[in-house]
Every structure is written in C-alpha cells, then in structure tokens.
Design a protein around this motif. Structure first.
Motif, PDB file in Angstrom:
ATOM      1  N   ARG A   3       0.818  -1.217   0.000  1.00 53.88           N
ATOM      2  CA  ARG A   3       0.000   0.000   0.000  1.00 53.88           C
ATOM      3  C   ARG A   3       0.851   1.266   0.000  1.00 53.88           C
ATOM      4  NH1 ARG A   3      -1.726  -2.120   5.055  1.00 53.88           N
ATOM      5  NH2 ARG A   3      -0.616  -1.251   6.842  1.00 53.88           N
ATOM      6  N   THR A   4       2.095   1.179   0.481  1.00 57.01           N
ATOM      7  CA  THR A   4       2.982   2.333   0.417  1.00 57.01           C
ATOM      8  C   THR A   4       3.390   2.613  -1.022  1.00 57.01           C
ATOM      9  OG1 THR A   4       3.845   1.902   2.646  1.00 57.01           O
ATOM     10  CG2 THR A   4       5.183   3.287   1.207  1.00 57.01           C
ATOM     11  N   LEU A   5       3.797   1.571  -1.737  1.00 57.46           N
ATOM     12  CA  LEU A   5       4.232   1.744  -3.126  1.00 57.46           C
ATOM     13  C   LEU A   5       3.081   2.137  -4.053  1.00 57.46           C
ATOM     14  CD1 LEU A   5       6.753  -1.185  -3.744  1.00 57.46           C
ATOM     15  CD2 LEU A   5       7.254   1.225  -3.360  1.00 57.46           C
ATOM     16  N   VAL A  57       4.196  16.830   6.354  1.00 55.76           N
ATOM     17  CA  VAL A  57       5.288  16.150   5.658  1.00 55.76           C
ATOM     18  C   VAL A  57       5.731  17.006   4.477  1.00 55.76           C
ATOM     19  CG1 VAL A  57       5.959  14.093   4.377  1.00 55.76           C
ATOM     20  CG2 VAL A  57       4.405  13.902   6.336  1.00 55.76           C
ATOM     21  N   ARG A  58       7.005  17.286   4.413  1.00 56.87           N
ATOM     22  CA  ARG A  58       7.543  18.041   3.289  1.00 56.87           C
ATOM     23  C   ARG A  58       8.123  17.090   2.240  1.00 56.87           C
ATOM     24  NH1 ARG A  58       7.978  23.208   2.913  1.00 56.87           N
ATOM     25  NH2 ARG A  58       9.724  23.039   1.462  1.00 56.87           N
ATOM     26  N   SER A  59       7.994  17.485   1.023  1.00 58.34           N
ATOM     27  CA  SER A  59       8.531  16.675  -0.072  1.00 58.34           C
ATOM     28  C   SER A  59      10.050  16.624   0.011  1.00 58.34           C
ATOM     29  CB  SER A  59       8.099  17.269  -1.413  1.00 58.34           C
ATOM     30  OG  SER A  59       6.697  17.383  -1.483  1.00 58.34           O
ATOM     31  N   PRO A  60      10.644  15.526  -0.458  1.00 58.98           N
ATOM     32  CA  PRO A  60      12.113  15.418  -0.393  1.00 58.98           C
ATOM     33  C   PRO A  60      12.786  16.433  -1.289  1.00 58.98           C
ATOM     34  CG  PRO A  60      11.160  13.596  -1.646  1.00 58.98           C
ATOM     35  CD  PRO A  60      10.019  14.327  -1.028  1.00 58.98           C
ATOM     36  N   HIS A  61      13.829  17.020  -0.756  1.00 56.17           N
ATOM     37  CA  HIS A  61      14.689  17.891  -1.553  1.00 56.17           C
ATOM     38  C   HIS A  61      16.056  17.238  -1.542  1.00 56.17           C
ATOM     39  CE1 HIS A  61      16.778  21.167  -3.334  1.00 56.17           C
ATOM     40  NE2 HIS A  61      15.758  22.001  -3.241  1.00 56.17           N
ATOM     41  N   PRO A  77      14.654   8.024  -0.807  1.00 54.26           N
ATOM     42  CA  PRO A  77      13.956   9.241  -0.366  1.00 54.26           C
ATOM     43  C   PRO A  77      12.497   9.288  -0.806  1.00 54.26           C
ATOM     44  CG  PRO A  77      16.126   9.801  -1.194  1.00 54.26           C
ATOM     45  CD  PRO A  77      15.909   8.349  -1.521  1.00 54.26           C
ATOM     46  N   MET A  78      12.196   8.770  -1.991  1.00 54.25           N
ATOM     47  CA  MET A  78      10.819   8.738  -2.465  1.00 54.25           C
ATOM     48  C   MET A  78       9.976   7.796  -1.609  1.00 54.25           C
ATOM     49  SD  MET A  78       9.380   7.907  -6.313  1.00 54.25           S
ATOM     50  CE  MET A  78       9.900   6.190  -6.305  1.00 54.25           C
ATOM     51  N   VAL A  79      10.510   6.605  -1.316  1.00 56.58           N
ATOM     52  CA  VAL A  79       9.782   5.644  -0.489  1.00 56.58           C
ATOM     53  C   VAL A  79       9.581   6.192   0.921  1.00 56.58           C
ATOM     54  CG1 VAL A  79       9.912   3.364   0.585  1.00 56.58           C
ATOM     55  CG2 VAL A  79      10.503   3.644  -1.830  1.00 56.58           C
ATOM     56  N   ASN A  80      10.600   6.819   1.479  1.00 49.65           N
ATOM     57  CA  ASN A  80      10.479   7.375   2.825  1.00 49.65           C
ATOM     58  C   ASN A  80       9.437   8.490   2.890  1.00 49.65           C
ATOM     59  OD1 ASN A  80      12.299   5.641   4.030  1.00 49.65           O
ATOM     60  ND2 ASN A  80      14.048   7.002   3.744  1.00 49.65           N
ATOM     61  N   TYR A  81       9.321   9.256   1.818  1.00 42.57           N
ATOM     62  CA  TYR A  81       8.272  10.277   1.758  1.00 42.57           C
ATOM     63  C   TYR A  81       6.892   9.617   1.781  1.00 42.57           C
ATOM     64  CZ  TYR A  81       5.063  13.729  -0.161  1.00 42.57           C
ATOM     65  OH  TYR A  81       3.982  14.556  -0.363  1.00 42.57           O
ATOM     66  N   LEU A  82       6.716   8.557   0.993  1.00 46.57           N
ATOM     67  CA  LEU A  82       5.431   7.849   0.984  1.00 46.57           C
ATOM     68  C   LEU A  82       5.132   7.237   2.351  1.00 46.57           C
ATOM     69  CD1 LEU A  82       5.699   6.047  -2.483  1.00 46.57           C
ATOM     70  CD2 LEU A  82       4.534   8.194  -1.953  1.00 46.57           C
ATOM     71  N   ARG A  83       6.150   6.731   3.014  1.00 47.70           N
ATOM     72  CA  ARG A  83       5.968   6.180   4.364  1.00 47.70           C
ATOM     73  C   ARG A  83       5.522   7.275   5.330  1.00 47.70           C
ATOM     74  NH1 ARG A  83      11.645   2.791   4.116  1.00 47.70           N
ATOM     75  NH2 ARG A  83      10.772   0.730   3.583  1.00 47.70           N
ATOM     76  N   ALA A  84       6.150   8.440   5.230  1.00 47.47           N
ATOM     77  CA  ALA A  84       5.797   9.549   6.119  1.00 47.47           C
ATOM     78  C   ALA A  84       4.369  10.027   5.861  1.00 47.47           C
ATOM     79  CB  ALA A  84       6.786  10.700   5.941  1.00 47.47           C
ATOM     80  N   LYS A  85       3.959  10.088   4.583  1.00 48.56           N
ATOM     81  CA  LYS A  85       2.593  10.509   4.252  1.00 48.56           C
ATOM     82  C   LYS A  85       1.569   9.529   4.797  1.00 48.56           C
ATOM     83  CE  LYS A  85       1.236  13.437   2.040  1.00 48.56           C
ATOM     84  NZ  LYS A  85       0.775  14.795   2.427  1.00 48.56           N
ATOM     85  N   ALA A  86       1.951   8.245   4.858  1.00 44.46           N
ATOM     86  CA  ALA A  86       1.014   7.222   5.330  1.00 44.46           C
ATOM     87  C   ALA A  86       0.668   7.394   6.808  1.00 44.46           C
ATOM     88  CB  ALA A  86       1.598   5.829   5.087  1.00 44.46           C
ATOM     89  N   CYS A  87       1.565   8.005   7.575  1.00 49.75           N
ATOM     90  CA  CYS A  87       1.299   8.182   9.006  1.00 49.75           C
ATOM     91  C   CYS A  87       1.142   9.657   9.378  1.00 49.75           C
ATOM     92  CB  CYS A  87       2.376   7.517   9.848  1.00 49.75           C
ATOM     93  SG  CYS A  87       4.047   8.150   9.572  1.00 49.75           S
TER      94      CYS A  87
END
Length: 367
Positions: free
Chosen positions: A71-73, A130-134, A112-122
């Motif tokens: 569900r994260t991906l 949650v800020r987008s990765p830079h 970094p993309m996966v970690n952003y999706l993980r952060a958005k999930a919680c």
C-alpha cells in the motif's frame, strides 16, 4: 356497452400478460448479469491470488534490498509504480535470483521517495506536515556524513570511491526518476484553492482528479504544497463553462492591489494576465485584446506555458510574449519572483469561471 367493456378487459389482460413477460425477461437478464459479475469477481480473485495492500514486498533496488508495504508503493493513484505493484503483474515483474522484485535505480534516489510515501502514510492533522524530499539537502546530509562513516568503518578504498560516485547523483536525477514512475504530483503535490468567491459554491478535487465544479462565478489559484518547486506550465481541459479566464498572477502584488469589485477575475486586476476563453482574447491587467479566429468551447485544451509567456489552444500557439514566436505578441507586465513588504511574491496559476473544468497537466521547475 357490455361488448365494449369486454374489449377493455381483454386489452388490459393482454397488457398485463405483456408486462409479465417483459418483467420475466428483465429478471432473467438481471440474474445473468449477477452470475457474470460473480464469475468476474472469482476470476479477479484467482488472478490476484492472495494479493493484499498489507503485503510486505521485498525489493532489490540497484543491489540494495529493502522491504516496503504494497500500500505504500501504490499510494499515488494513476502512477506507474501503483500499476506495477498493484498485484496484477507480480508474476511478470523482473526479479533477482532470490525472488526479490528488482528495480533498476540507485537506492540513493529511490529511498527518499519511499520514505516520503511512508511519512505521508502516518501523517496526522496534529503532527508537523510532511515536506517533499529535496535531494540537495539529502545529498549534503548523506553524502558527507555517511560516506565518511562507511569509509572509516570499512577502510576500503574501492567502497569509498563507489559511495562517493553514488552520492554525486543530483536532485535533477531524482526528479527525473520521480517523473519516470509517474509520481511527480504525488511526491510534489499542488492544490486548487478558492481565492475569490463564496465558500461552499465550488467542489474542488485535488490530484489525481484535479477538477473544479463552480456553481457560482469564482476565482481560484493553483498552489504548491510542501515543497519549493514552482509551477512553470499547466494545462486545462474545459467542460461547460461561463466567462472562463485562465492565466497567472503576481500573487503578493495581486492580493495587495486587489480592488473591491467582486466581478473582476484573472486578467482584469493589476498584476494578472489571462486568456479570456469566452470572448476569445487576452486580458492584460484590465486591458482586453481580441485574438481573431480564436474559437474555444467545451472540450478545448488550454495550455499556459513559461509563467505567463505563452498560451496554446488545442495545441496551437495563439499568443506569446516571446519575440521569436509566430503568434500575436503582448508585453508581459508580470514581475519576476521577489518580495513585497516582506512577503514572497511568485507568479502562480490562477483561473476564474463558472462551470466545470479539469487540470490535465502541471509542469514543475527543477530548482
């Protein structure tokens, strides 16, 4: 009289019989549809086997193995990543010799993309947004400290050079990868906001629907959310609209100099430009210029490029501030991004209208 009554009774009986037969046919068709629907669901279940959003997927990303929830991906709708890992194609996806799904990307870009999706999930309303990765910040943090630590711990020159090569990847490479997976507006979101009009008179859907249904004539802006990548171009598909004006504003200057005339839309106020779709012309800070032969209606695609420098209608360039373009020219009075009374002033998309329209494409800058 009796004969006439008998005829009426017979007619009613015949009609009743016809209705009964038609009702029977409809019931049989409904039962057949239910059977087919049930069979389709069985086939779907068999096809997807026991695939579930809670599945833990094991990925080999450029040689590094990680585990991610399905569900994260698949959290960004309509993206290539969602399609690829929906469960439908699991058997045909590339895998390494251990059965891990193989992704041919550097882990330094993909993680970094996966970690952003993980952060958005919680993410929660009470927590920090949650800020987008830079990746420029990520490179500075990771590329100096972690490479040094790995070098000190392992004392292997080849590994040191390998890691330094990996961390030479730029944020442009990251943006390119995000775009390749169809994740740009999921990782770098934009939102439509009501700027001028009555609250509750418009239904706004953000990405991936990205549409507006305005029951009253109103003005909207398209804003970036949680990142600093500017919108440089965007595209609008028109439904049935009234007095549609599509363009750009110098946000801070526009708000500071806004008049009290609620009937003014984009292009009719200072520090704003717009294509007037209903009158077929350009609105340049209150001045209207007719564009001969311009016909815009339901289904038309309006593309606004290069921060108010060009407008295209159904793929044809119709007006531009670029001298070399073969189109009607205008003087672009919008000012470059800066600051007004301590507030950041950016050129952002804005549109006014009544009816229904959809944002079909957004192009972000690569800072």
């Amino acid at each position: 009289m009796s004969s006439r009554n008998d005829d009426i009774d017979q007619t009613l009986a015949d009609l009743t019989e016809v209705l009964r037969r038609k009702q029977k046919i409809l019931q049989e068709r409904e039962q057949e549809l239910e059977k087919r629907s049930a069979a389709l669901e069985r086939d779907k279940s068999q096809f997807l086997l026991d695939k579930s959003p809670s599945d833990v997927l094991h990925l080999n990303v450029g040689g590094t193995c990680i585990a991610v929830l399905r569900r994260t991906l698949t959290s960004v709708e309509q993206s290539m990543l969602t399609s690829r890992f929906s469960g439908r194609w699991d058997e045909s996806l590339e895998k390494d010799r251990d059965g891990n799904f193989f992704i041919d990307q550097p882990i330094e870009l993909f993680l970094p993309m996966v970690n952003y999706l993980r952060a958005k999930a919680c993410e929660t309303p009470l927590g920090p947004p949650v800020r987008s990765p830079h990746l420029k910040d990520y490179e500075t943090r990771q590329g100096t400290w972690e490479v040094f630590v790995m070098f000190v711990l392992h004392q292997t020159i080849p590994e040191f050079f390998l890691l330094t090569q990996c961390y030479c990847l730029t944020f442009a490479d990251f943006y390119r990868m995000v775009e390749y997976f169809g994740m740009t507006l999921g990782v770098y979101p934009c939102t439509i906001e009501l700027h001028r009009g009555e609250a509750g008179t418009a239904d706004i859907s953000d990405y991936p629907d990205f549409s507006v249904i305005a029951r009253e004539w109103s003005t909207f802006t398209l804003q970036i959310n949680g990142h600093d990548r500017d919108i440089i171009s965007y595209e609008v598909v028109l439904g049935n609209v009234e007095r549609m004006q599509i363009g750009w504003i110098n946000e801070a200057r526009y708000i500071e100099n806004l008049t009290n005339d609620q009937n003014n839309g984009v292009g009719e106020e200072a520090n704003s430009l717009a294509l007037d779709c209903c009158r077929g012309g350009l609105l340049n800070q209150g001045e209207f210029t007719k564009l001969d032969g311009l016909s815009i209606g339901a289904g038309s695609v309006i593309r606004c490029e290069q921060k108010a420098r060009r407008w295209l209608v159904n793929g044809r360039l119709v007006v531009s501030s670029i001298a070399s373009d073969d189109a009607v020219h205008f003087d672009n009075g919008l000012l470059p991004s800066g600051h007004v009374n301590g507030k950041e002033d950016k050129i952002i998309p804005s549109f006014s209208g009544k009816g229904h329209w959809k944002i079909s494409q957004v192009v972000l800058s690569n800072p």
